[in-house]
Design a protein around this motif. Structure first.
Motif, PDB file in Angstrom:
ATOM      1  N   GLY A  51      32.720   1.235  99.389  1.00 57.45           N
ATOM      2  CA  GLY A  51      33.812   2.161  98.745  1.00 57.45           C
ATOM      3  C   GLY A  51      34.970   1.406  98.336  1.00 57.45           C
ATOM      4  O   GLY A  51      35.932   1.892  97.826  1.00 57.45           O
ATOM      5  N   LEU A  52      34.771   0.134  98.351  1.00 58.30           N
ATOM      6  CA  LEU A  52      36.181  -0.769  98.115  1.00 58.30           C
ATOM      7  C   LEU A  52      35.963  -1.311  96.572  1.00 58.30           C
ATOM      8  O   LEU A  52      34.988  -1.321  96.158  1.00 58.30           O
ATOM      9  N   GLU A  53      36.955  -1.737  96.078  1.00 56.01           N
ATOM     10  CA  GLU A  53      37.198  -2.416  94.900  1.00 56.01           C
ATOM     11  C   GLU A  53      36.467  -3.618  95.156  1.00 56.01           C
ATOM     12  O   GLU A  53      36.636  -4.453  96.107  1.00 56.01           O
ATOM     13  N   LEU A  54      36.139  -4.291  93.991  1.00 57.91           N
ATOM     14  CA  LEU A  54      35.104  -5.593  93.994  1.00 57.91           C
ATOM     15  C   LEU A  54      36.370  -6.713  94.313  1.00 57.91           C
ATOM     16  O   LEU A  54      36.120  -7.480  95.154  1.00 57.91           O
ATOM     17  N   LYS A  55      37.580  -6.424  94.084  1.00 61.43           N
ATOM     18  CA  LYS A  55      38.632  -7.668  94.345  1.00 61.43           C
ATOM     19  C   LYS A  55      38.697  -7.740  95.751  1.00 61.43           C
ATOM     20  O   LYS A  55      39.130  -8.778  96.283  1.00 61.43           O
ATOM     21  N   LYS A  56      38.472  -6.558  96.462  1.00 60.25           N
ATOM     22  CA  LYS A  56      38.819  -6.607  98.092  1.00 60.25           C
ATOM     23  C   LYS A  56      37.741  -7.424  98.802  1.00 60.25           C
ATOM     24  O   LYS A  56      37.751  -7.892 100.108  1.00 60.25           O
ATOM     25  N   PHE A  57      36.689  -8.029  97.932  1.00 65.75           N
ATOM     26  CA  PHE A  57      35.702  -8.968  98.733  1.00 65.75           C
ATOM     27  C   PHE A  57      36.042 -10.524  98.536  1.00 65.75           C
ATOM     28  O   PHE A  57      35.336 -11.158  98.914  1.00 65.75           O
TER      29      PHE A  57
END
Length: 118
Positions: A51-57
């Motif tokens: 459920g996180l934004e891609l940039k959080k990865f």
């Protein structure tokens, strides 16, 4: 479903997360994220489950991220390009990732582990 733990043995955050999992009796399969990063397909599943934004990865404090100038490059990249980049180098990925096919956590926050993996 089996839980997969993607971590890096030298990472202190990963060691804390692993210790938490062990102390709470959570069984998991351990994968060294540097040697065997998740594939693009696996990353898509993990991102959707988190459920996180891609940039959080992205491991924004990592050497590979900084040396690659990704802070400036990522905004101009498509989602497919970003996922491909993550899959190409496990050291670009924020860690640890814990994933069971339905739920995923990225990084280690004890409160998140309590609510998701307990």
């Amino acid at each position: 479903m089996a839980i997969t733990y993607y971590g890096y043995p030298k990472c202190t955050t990963c060691r804390k997360a692993k210790k938490w999992l062990d102390e709470h009796g959570v069984d998991y399969d351990e994968i060294d994220i540097k040697d065997a990063p998740p594939s693009e397909k696996q990353l898509r599943e993990i991102i959707a489950a988190s459920g996180l934004e891609l940039k959080k990865f992205f491991n924004t404090s990592g050497k590979v991220y900084r040396e690659g100038g990704l802070k400036d490059r990522l905004p101009g990249m498509s989602e497919d390009e970003q996922i491909s980049l993550l899959a190409s180098d496990g050291m670009l990925i924020k860690r640890p990732i814990v994933f069971d096919g339905e739920k995923a956590t990225v990084g280690f926050r004890e409160a998140d582990f309590e609510s998701v993996w307990n």
